[in-house]
Design a protein around this motif. Structure first.
Motif, PDB file in Angstrom:
ATOM      1  N   TYR A 199      -2.477 -25.566 -16.310  1.00 33.53           N
ATOM      2  CA  TYR A 199      -2.664 -26.145 -17.640  1.00 33.53           C
ATOM      3  C   TYR A 199      -3.426 -27.469 -17.556  1.00 33.53           C
ATOM      4  CZ  TYR A 199       1.479 -28.622 -15.955  1.00 33.53           C
ATOM      5  OH  TYR A 199       2.357 -29.351 -15.197  1.00 33.53           O
ATOM      6  N   ARG A 222       1.458 -31.497 -20.558  1.00 30.59           N
ATOM      7  CA  ARG A 222       2.606 -30.697 -20.986  1.00 30.59           C
ATOM      8  C   ARG A 222       3.061 -31.112 -22.384  1.00 30.59           C
ATOM      9  NH1 ARG A 222       4.027 -25.775 -18.809  1.00 30.59           N
ATOM     10  NH2 ARG A 222       4.449 -25.895 -16.575  1.00 30.59           N
ATOM     11  N   ASN A 250      -7.112 -26.628 -17.027  1.00 29.32           N
ATOM     12  CA  ASN A 250      -7.741 -26.183 -18.270  1.00 29.32           C
ATOM     13  C   ASN A 250      -8.015 -27.362 -19.200  1.00 29.32           C
ATOM     14  OD1 ASN A 250      -7.663 -23.483 -17.461  1.00 29.32           O
ATOM     15  ND2 ASN A 250      -5.655 -23.130 -18.375  1.00 29.32           N
ATOM     16  N   TRP A 252      -4.661 -24.404 -26.859  1.00 28.69           N
ATOM     17  CA  TRP A 252      -4.715 -24.340 -25.396  1.00 28.69           C
ATOM     18  C   TRP A 252      -4.283 -22.989 -24.852  1.00 28.69           C
ATOM     19  CZ3 TRP A 252      -7.324 -28.555 -24.575  1.00 28.69           C
ATOM     20  CH2 TRP A 252      -7.126 -29.673 -25.393  1.00 28.69           C
ATOM     21  N   SER A 253      -3.553 -22.213 -25.630  1.00 33.15           N
ATOM     22  CA  SER A 253      -3.099 -20.907 -25.149  1.00 33.15           C
ATOM     23  C   SER A 253      -4.251 -19.938 -24.929  1.00 33.15           C
ATOM     24  CB  SER A 253      -2.102 -20.298 -26.145  1.00 33.15           C
ATOM     25  OG  SER A 253      -2.732 -20.033 -27.387  1.00 33.15           O
ATOM     26  N   MET A 269       0.554 -30.150 -25.163  1.00 35.75           N
ATOM     27  CA  MET A 269       0.508 -28.721 -25.449  1.00 35.75           C
ATOM     28  C   MET A 269       1.784 -28.214 -26.106  1.00 35.75           C
ATOM     29  SD  MET A 269      -1.509 -27.148 -22.167  1.00 35.75           S
ATOM     30  CE  MET A 269      -3.231 -27.594 -21.859  1.00 35.75           C
TER      31      MET A 269
END
Length: 568
Positions: A17, A60, A20, A190-191, A63
């Motif tokens: 994550y 974290r 990304n 973000w997914s 998101m």
């Protein structure tokens, strides 16, 4: 990561994550650096200099939902392995001003962070002052305290004995702006990276040039965010009269102007439902004029409201020139009926027009009730004349496969990130004209016989890649092969031209079923399209437009009316 392909960090990497997120930051810095403020440039530099575990923890939080978090709910093994624990990862974020360690909390936020037993301890005084029982439920307690209008305060003031603090991420708005500049919308998040890595979504690789970006000026980003915030507040229940006062002027950017018109339309609908007809009329007028970025639905709603208010002459004066110049067959269809009613109300001589042709019809009486399309399909199905449920998937799918290159031509303003299922300008007025030569080349294959080979080859080569007209789960090779053998290319050309005349409106309304006559004699139709209507059901406007087209060009199509025979 390849710049023109939707590639995500492998999920085997515990910090996928973060990789990304950093890809998005690098992309935005490279392609939108001129649109970033000094503060945003400073954030990019500050973020890059943070310890790895702190960067991971911040991402974290970004998101996740909301801005407030309890450290005990921010425990991630990969971060603990990198930096020791959550508090150690938080400390550099607090020092850098990216996380607030003692934010003020209003009542609503307090209720999202504390469990019921904790709320009863923290708010014991407020519960007593409100005259509530100590065993009051969380919902009732929340409503009672919200009604008291208590002032926000830090958790330590609400609950001095709190076992831990609540922190707040301070850069959510900046991260939303960066996400917007990457995706060109706030619908995607973000997914997308995770879904791409899992293989749940695949996207066409499109080349990106220097002009391949959604925004070219910072004020365009500001306008998008302002419109998005007003839409969010409308969905949250705020009064349309207050939101209408905050509505900015229409942007000069065409696609932002279109978003502005849609927001005016949504506000108008809410105002009309709330009985504020004058406000609704004003908002519909703002949505519907001037063209071309205006909303056709806004014009129609304005005229219908004027009709209901008895402003028939005014509505007629506006509707008559619209009916003469509109190129939107949906608007033309509605305006035709509206004008007939207005002239009748004003005792004017009605204009004569050619009656809408009646489609071929037949009636079946079958046991039921059950799902009407399935019942008819099973009744008509034969080995030599199979019936498939296709609705809005077969003809649109054939179009999407044949015209793949035209749809994914990388024109300015069409593609600007690797996670697009189709061009961003798909439903804009100039979509087809900008690609006229590309569509002409694709449709030419219908004339020279290459269309079958092209469609089947594209179906194999592009399997599973997102296309706004191709529903992969509904199209198998056997169906495509049979349909291409039975439907003449001239009929496909007529249907595809109709699609291109109004992609948004005409991609729907196609018949439910297709029956393929695999052993038809020469000169006999090798297929027919069947729209199924159950008891009391009737053709919708988009279905009537397709049926009129089929009748005009002698394309075999019929409406099947199903009547139930109840078994005794």
């Amino acid at each position: 990561m390849n710049s023109n392909q939707a590639v995500a960090a492998p999920l085997e990497d515990p910090l996928y994550y973060l990789a990304n997120f950093e890809h998005v930051l690098a992309w935005v810095a490279e392609r939108h650096g001129d649109l970033l403020s000094d503060v945003e440039h400073a954030f990019l530099a500050l973020f890059a200099g943070l310890p790895l575990g702190s960067r991971a923890l911040l991402v974290r939080m970004v998101m996740r939902k909301g801005e407030h978090f309890r450290p005990s709910r921010l425990v991630y093994p990969e971060i603990d392995a990198e930096i020791g624990n959550t508090e150690s990862a938080l400390a550099p974020l607090v020092a850098a001003g990216l996380v607030e360690e003692a934010p003020v909390l209003d009542v609503a936020t307090l209720f999202t962070q504390l469990r019921l037993t904790e709320l009863r301890q923290a708010l014991a005084a407020e519960i007593a002052e409100a005259g509530l029982p100590a065993t009051v439920g969380k919902g009732a307690l929340r409503e009672a305290l919200l009604a008291r209008g208590l002032m926000p305060r830090p958790l330590s003031a609400w609950w001095p004995e709190a076992p831990e603090r609540v922190v707040r991420v301070c850069i959510m708005a900046s991260c939303d702006r960066l996400r917007l500049m990457f995706f060109g919308n706030l619908r995607q998040d973000w997914s997308e990276f995770v879904l791409a890595e899992l293989g749940h979504q695949r996207f066409e690789a499109v080349a990106f040039g220097a002009d391949s970006r959604a925004f070219h000026r910072r004020d365009e980003v500001d306008a998008y965010l302002a419109l998005h915030d007003l839409r969010r507040r409308l969905e949250g229940g705020e009064a349309p009269v207050d939101l209408a006062e905050a509505l900015p002027a229409r942007p000069d950017n065409p696609w932002l102007a279109s978003r502005h018109a849609r927001l005016c339309l949504a506000l108008g609908r809410r105002a009309e439902r709330d009985g504020m007809a004058e406000l609704a009329s004003t908002l519909y007028r703002r949505a519907g004029w001037p063209a071309p970025e205006a909303s056709g639905e806004g014009r129609i709603r304005y005229l219908r409201l004027a009709e209901r208010q008895g402003r028939w002459r005014q509505a007629l004066i506006l509707a008559e020139p619209l009916a003469r110049v509109t190129r939107d067959d949906v608007e033309a269809q509605v305006l035709g009926r509206l004008l007939t009613r207005l002239r009748r109300r004003l005792s004017l001589v009605p204009e004569t027009s050619a009656p809408e042709p009646a489609p071929e019809r037949f009636t079946l009486h079958l046991p039921g009730p059950s799902r009407v399309e399935q019942t008819v399909r099973e009744h008509l199905h034969r080995e030599a004349a199979p019936v498939h449920y296709v609705e809005n998937t077969l003809l649109t799918g054939l179009f999407g496969l044949l015209c793949w290159e035209a749809l994914f031509t990388p024109l300015p303003g069409a593609f600007f990130h690797p996670f697009q299922s189709g061009p961003a300008d798909l439903y804009r007025d100039d979509f087809v004209t900008r690609r006229r030569d590309h569509f002409k080349a694709c449709l030419a294959r219908l004339d020279d016989g290459r269309y079958r080979r092209t469609i089947l080859a594209t179906w194999r080569d592009k399997q599973g890649i997102a296309n706004p007209f191709v529903h992969w789960e509904a199209l198998d090779e056997a169906l495509l092969t049979q349909a291409l053998a039975c439907i003449p290319p001239a009929h496909l050309r007529i249907c595809f031209d109709h699609l291109l005349s109004n992609l948004r409106a005409n991609r729907a309304g196609l018949p439910d079923l297709i029956q393929l006559f695999l052993e038809a004699s020469p000169g006999e139709p090798r297929y027919r399209l069947i729209e199924v209507k159950g008891p009391g059901d009737r053709l919708q406007d988009n279905q009537r437009r397709w049926m009129t087209l089929f009748h005009r060009h002698e394309i075999p199509a019929a409406v099947c009316h199903l009547e139930w025979v109840r078994e005794r």
